[in-house]
Write a protein that holds these residues in place. Structure first.
Motif: not given
Ligand code: ADP
Length: 166
Positions: A109-133
């Motif tokens: 995410a940090q590298m991508n922002r260095e490369l293009w300062d207008e980009v934002e990375t958003v992290f999403l968490a999955p449903e618990l049952e998929y968290s090991f998948l």
């Protein structure tokens, strides 16, 4: 950014193949974005052994999201930020399963922002049952004849069976 501007997000990955964890992240993205590119990367290094070609992976994503016009599967080469800029996508979506994902994801995410300062990375968490998948686990278990029907959608299942001769 004005209120009227649509939020276009891009969810990059290898998706070899798309799992229900990926699907979950994509559907959650539609709650906060107007459009979503699910972007399959051509790997320049090919460190991981792939099961499906990039074209097949795109087809699978198209089948799974056939009823969702806001999702568009695409393949891309080269830098993600270049492709995102071309498509007008300023939001990069990544899934976080566990702390183990975090360090690499934050670096990227940090590298991508260095490369293009207008980009934002958003992290999403999955449903618990998929968290090991993961796709690699699905490939491994399917290759050994295990039942992975709970972890992938029907179109993925069908292609896995065809590919693996099951
Ligand atoms: P990579 O090739 O970088 O390992 P993948 O193509 O498997 O990534 O996945 C793309 C993105 O989806 C990454 O952000 C990864 O963390 C996320 N992801 C993969 N599987 C899951 C899951 N089960 N739940 C949530 N996010 C996931």
């Amino acid at each position: 950014m004005s209120q009227a501007q649509p939020v276009i997000a891009i969810y990059p990955g290898s998706f070899d193949p798309l799992t229900r964890g990926h699907e979950d992240i994509a559907r959650r993205t539609l709650r906060i974005a107007d459009r979503l590119y699910v972007a399959v990367a051509y790997s320049p290094t090919q460190t991981k052994k792939s099961l499906f070609t990039v074209e097949e992976r795109v087809e699978i994503i198209r089948d799974v999201f056939a009823g969702e016009p806001r999702v568009e599967p695409v393949a891309f080469r080269g830098l993600l930020v270049d492709f995102a800029r071309e498509r007008g996508a300023r939001v990069v979506i990544r899934g976080l399963r566990a702390v183990s994902d975090f360090e690499y994801e934050l670096q990227m995410a940090q590298m991508n922002r260095e490369l293009w300062d207008e980009v934002e990375t958003v992290f999403l968490a999955p449903e618990l049952e998929y968290s090991f998948l993961s796709s690699s686990l699905v490939r491994e278990v399917a290759g050994l004849g295990g039942d992975i029907s709970r972890f992938v959608s029907a179109p993925v299942m069908a292609r896995l069976e065809a590919k693996l001769g099951g």
